[in-house]
Design a protein around this motif. Sequence first.
Motif, PDB file in Angstrom:
ATOM      1  N   LYS A  95       2.124   0.779 -12.626  1.00  0.00           N
ATOM      2  CA  LYS A  95       2.828   1.571 -13.643  1.00  0.00           C
ATOM      3  C   LYS A  95       2.223   2.963 -13.804  1.00  0.00           C
ATOM      4  CE  LYS A  95       4.966  -1.940 -16.495  1.00  0.00           C
ATOM      5  NZ  LYS A  95       4.377  -3.268 -16.243  1.00  0.00           N
ATOM      6  N   LYS A 132      -1.192  -1.367 -22.147  1.00  0.00           N
ATOM      7  CA  LYS A 132      -0.617  -2.107 -21.008  1.00  0.00           C
ATOM      8  C   LYS A 132      -1.572  -2.188 -19.821  1.00  0.00           C
ATOM      9  CE  LYS A 132       4.077  -0.350 -21.625  1.00  0.00           C
ATOM     10  NZ  LYS A 132       5.261   0.212 -20.984  1.00  0.00           N
ATOM     11  N   GLY A 137       3.585  -7.739 -14.958  1.00  0.00           N
ATOM     12  CA  GLY A 137       4.972  -7.685 -15.431  1.00  0.00           C
ATOM     13  C   GLY A 137       5.212  -8.723 -16.498  1.00  0.00           C
ATOM     14  N   SER A 138       6.480  -8.921 -16.840  1.00  0.00           N
ATOM     15  CA  SER A 138       6.882  -9.917 -17.834  1.00  0.00           C
ATOM     16  C   SER A 138       6.146  -9.755 -19.168  1.00  0.00           C
ATOM     17  CB  SER A 138       6.660 -11.343 -17.297  1.00  0.00           C
ATOM     18  OG  SER A 138       7.725 -11.697 -16.468  1.00  0.00           O
ATOM     19  N   THR A 139       5.784  -8.512 -19.492  1.00  0.00           N
ATOM     20  CA  THR A 139       5.147  -8.176 -20.769  1.00  0.00           C
ATOM     21  C   THR A 139       3.793  -8.860 -20.953  1.00  0.00           C
ATOM     22  OG1 THR A 139       7.430  -8.155 -21.565  1.00  0.00           O
ATOM     23  CG2 THR A 139       5.814  -7.611 -23.169  1.00  0.00           C
ATOM     24  N   GLU A 168       0.272   3.857 -24.028  1.00  0.00           N
ATOM     25  CA  GLU A 168       1.492   4.653 -24.116  1.00  0.00           C
ATOM     26  C   GLU A 168       1.866   4.881 -25.564  1.00  0.00           C
ATOM     27  OE1 GLU A 168       4.904   2.680 -22.380  1.00  0.00           O
ATOM     28  OE2 GLU A 168       4.712   3.837 -20.551  1.00  0.00           O
ATOM     29  N   LYS A 169       2.518   5.991 -25.804  1.00  0.00           N
ATOM     30  CA  LYS A 169       3.083   6.221 -27.126  1.00  0.00           C
ATOM     31  C   LYS A 169       4.219   5.208 -27.332  1.00  0.00           C
ATOM     32  CE  LYS A 169       5.399   9.667 -29.668  1.00  0.00           C
ATOM     33  NZ  LYS A 169       5.448  10.811 -30.350  1.00  0.00           N
ATOM     34  N   PHE A 170       4.289   4.627 -28.510  1.00  0.00           N
ATOM     35  CA  PHE A 170       5.389   3.693 -28.805  1.00  0.00           C
ATOM     36  C   PHE A 170       6.650   4.501 -29.102  1.00  0.00           C
ATOM     37  CE2 PHE A 170       8.069   1.314 -31.760  1.00  0.00           C
ATOM     38  CZ  PHE A 170       8.184   0.103 -31.100  1.00  0.00           C
ATOM     39  N   ILE A 171       7.728   4.195 -28.432  1.00  0.00           N
ATOM     40  CA  ILE A 171       8.990   4.901 -28.650  1.00  0.00           C
ATOM     41  C   ILE A 171       9.944   3.965 -29.389  1.00  0.00           C
ATOM     42  CG2 ILE A 171      10.886   6.190 -27.565  1.00  0.00           C
ATOM     43  CD1 ILE A 171       8.224   7.421 -26.768  1.00  0.00           C
ATOM     44  N   GLU A 175      16.577  -0.338 -26.318  1.00  0.00           N
ATOM     45  CA  GLU A 175      16.123  -0.579 -24.951  1.00  0.00           C
ATOM     46  C   GLU A 175      17.337  -0.922 -24.090  1.00  0.00           C
ATOM     47  OE1 GLU A 175      12.730  -3.094 -24.716  1.00  0.00           O
ATOM     48  OE2 GLU A 175      12.865  -3.286 -22.532  1.00  0.00           O
ATOM     49  N   LEU A 200       8.700  -6.848 -29.310  1.00  0.00           N
ATOM     50  CA  LEU A 200       8.826  -6.365 -27.934  1.00  0.00           C
ATOM     51  C   LEU A 200       9.793  -7.277 -27.217  1.00  0.00           C
ATOM     52  CD1 LEU A 200       5.080  -6.058 -26.864  1.00  0.00           C
ATOM     53  CD2 LEU A 200       6.599  -4.163 -27.356  1.00  0.00           C
ATOM     54  N   TYR A 201      10.352  -6.771 -26.134  1.00  0.00           N
ATOM     55  CA  TYR A 201      11.142  -7.633 -25.262  1.00  0.00           C
ATOM     56  C   TYR A 201      10.126  -8.377 -24.402  1.00  0.00           C
ATOM     57  CZ  TYR A 201      14.750  -9.002 -21.924  1.00  0.00           C
ATOM     58  OH  TYR A 201      15.579  -9.722 -21.115  1.00  0.00           O
ATOM     59  N   LYS A 206      12.439 -12.836 -23.251  1.00  0.00           N
ATOM     60  CA  LYS A 206      13.113 -12.780 -21.955  1.00  0.00           C
ATOM     61  C   LYS A 206      13.602 -14.141 -21.504  1.00  0.00           C
ATOM     62  CE  LYS A 206      10.832  -8.735 -20.125  1.00  0.00           C
ATOM     63  NZ  LYS A 206       9.605  -8.191 -19.614  1.00  0.00           N
ATOM     64  N   GLU A 248      14.015  -0.104 -16.711  1.00  0.00           N
ATOM     65  CA  GLU A 248      14.133  -0.218 -18.164  1.00  0.00           C
ATOM     66  C   GLU A 248      13.915   1.144 -18.781  1.00  0.00           C
ATOM     67  OE1 GLU A 248      11.099  -3.134 -18.523  1.00  0.00           O
ATOM     68  OE2 GLU A 248      12.381  -4.647 -17.621  1.00  0.00           O
ATOM     69  N   ILE A 250      14.105   3.453 -22.594  1.00  0.00           N
ATOM     70  CA  ILE A 250      14.252   3.443 -24.054  1.00  0.00           C
ATOM     71  C   ILE A 250      14.981   4.716 -24.466  1.00  0.00           C
ATOM     72  CG2 ILE A 250      13.020   3.511 -26.266  1.00  0.00           C
ATOM     73  CD1 ILE A 250      11.386   1.344 -25.412  1.00  0.00           C
ATOM     74  N   ASP A 261       9.874   1.304 -17.003  1.00  0.00           N
ATOM     75  CA  ASP A 261       9.445   0.318 -16.022  1.00  0.00           C
ATOM     76  C   ASP A 261      10.490   0.214 -14.906  1.00  0.00           C
ATOM     77  OD1 ASP A 261       7.968  -1.808 -15.079  1.00  0.00           O
ATOM     78  OD2 ASP A 261       8.894  -3.299 -16.370  1.00  0.00           O
TER      79      ASP A 261
HETATM   80  N1  LIG Z   1       6.300   2.882 -24.898  1.00  0.00           N
HETATM   81  C1  LIG Z   1       7.013   1.867 -25.386  1.00  0.00           C
HETATM   82  N2  LIG Z   1       7.695   2.027 -26.545  1.00  0.00           N
HETATM   83  C2  LIG Z   1       8.400   0.996 -27.068  1.00  0.00           C
HETATM   84  N3  LIG Z   1       8.475  -0.234 -26.520  1.00  0.00           N
HETATM   85  C3  LIG Z   1       7.816  -0.453 -25.373  1.00  0.00           C
HETATM   86  C4  LIG Z   1       7.048   0.590 -24.750  1.00  0.00           C
HETATM   87  N4  LIG Z   1       6.492   0.076 -23.634  1.00  0.00           N
HETATM   88  C5  LIG Z   1       6.895  -1.202 -23.553  1.00  0.00           C
HETATM   89  N5  LIG Z   1       7.686  -1.548 -24.587  1.00  0.00           N
HETATM   90  C6  LIG Z   1       8.287  -2.878 -24.804  1.00  0.00           C
HETATM   91  O1  LIG Z   1       7.519  -3.843 -24.070  1.00  0.00           O
HETATM   92  C7  LIG Z   1       8.285  -4.436 -23.020  1.00  0.00           C
HETATM   93  C8  LIG Z   1       7.447  -4.632 -21.773  1.00  0.00           C
HETATM   94  O2  LIG Z   1       6.938  -3.412 -21.302  1.00  0.00           O
HETATM   95  P1  LIG Z   1       7.089  -2.971 -19.785  1.00  0.00           P
HETATM   96  O3  LIG Z   1       6.428  -1.646 -19.616  1.00  0.00           O
HETATM   97  O4  LIG Z   1       8.500  -3.075 -19.349  1.00  0.00           O
HETATM   98  O5  LIG Z   1       6.197  -4.047 -19.025  1.00  0.00           O
HETATM   99  P2  LIG Z   1       6.591  -5.284 -18.078  1.00  0.00           P
HETATM  100  O6  LIG Z   1       6.340  -4.836 -16.674  1.00  0.00           O
HETATM  101  O7  LIG Z   1       5.627  -6.322 -18.486  1.00  0.00           O
HETATM  102  O8  LIG Z   1       8.017  -5.622 -18.279  1.00  0.00           O
HETATM  103  C9  LIG Z   1       9.467  -3.496 -22.826  1.00  0.00           C
HETATM  104  O9  LIG Z   1      10.558  -4.177 -22.291  1.00  0.00           O
HETATM  105  C10 LIG Z   1       9.687  -2.975 -24.248  1.00  0.00           C
HETATM  106  O10 LIG Z   1      10.389  -3.922 -25.035  1.00  0.00           O
END
Ligand SMILES: Nc1ncnc2c1ncn2[C@@H]1O[C@H](COP(=O)(O)OP(=O)(O)O)[C@@H](O)[C@H]1O
Length: 306
Positions: A95, A132, A137-139, A168-171, A175, A200-201, A206, A248, A250, A261
Amino acid sequence: MKIAILYGGESPERDVSLKSGRCVYFALKKKHNVKLFDPVRKDFINNFLRFRPDFVFIALHGGIGENGVIQGFLETLKIPYSGSGVLSSALCLNKIICKELLIFNKIPTPPFIIVEKNKEVKLPFNYPVIVKPANLGSTIGVKIVNSDKELETAINDAFSLDNEVFIEKFIKGKEVTVGIIGNEKITILPIIEIRTKRDLYDYKAKYTIGESFHIIPPDLPKRIIKKIEKIAEKTYKILKCSGFARMEIIVDENYNLFVLDVNTIPGLTKVSLLPDAAKYKGISFEELCEKIINLGLERWKRQIKK
Ligand SMILES: Nc1ncnc2c1ncn2[C@@H]1O[C@H](COP(=O)(O)OP(=O)(O)O)[C@@H](O)[C@H]1O
Ligand SMILES: [Mg+2]
């Protein structure tokens, strides 16, 4: 055609991959001579070589199945395979590298900092932030953090899973996910908005029925949908994806977009996001698997010519 399906593996996404592999198997078995192989099995290489596949459908998620290692193994054996090649797979699975490439190409992604082990972290943005691991993957290991105290724990947890960690900054926003199929010529599948009541997703959202919802089309203005498609296409090309991928994104409250991602081997169960988007466009799961095979063969032929 004689097709080997690779599934399982030893990444944390093993369970999802077992499901993806089985779904692909049932989709292809009417037309082809298909066999499932799990690379963690001791007898894998011998059995695989004895089968002598014409094509390999990689249904592995995360780890060496998605980061270019298995792809390189198949290149060495000169066997065509599904999805992205070695370079693209490696770029997308890390990433941090992926974000650096996006930024270099002016594709928006949330601001971030790389965490160095045992060094004090100075956040350039306010809480909440997201910690992160770079290569999972898979959060798994992904945490929302609201205070310095939580930050330390989240960083330690992430480092217990991966050697590279970033913040990362939370946005805050919606999604969405965009599936793309194709090589040079691509098809952008209908965009799906993902809704969950969880923060979070995450893994539970999932993979548990009722924990998340797919909304097609997303609740967004047409011009924003177009903008998302453009960014998704540019991302696919810059990261040299082929066959298929799912990204993915946002969308914040001012309709700014942030690419989160890129998954080069997204979930391939019948209810997974990319197959769901394909279905909405009238492409059945069986057709999707056939398309992925044909795209893999097409890429292979072009590569041989070079
Ligand atoms: N910067 C962010 N701001 C808001 N939500 C986030 C951010 N980064 C991740 N998320 C949430 O976390 C989930 C998993 O993060 P992601 O970077 O896609 O990792 P993975 O590879 O594990 O899927 C995203 O699907 C989203 O719901
Ligand atoms: Mg993701």
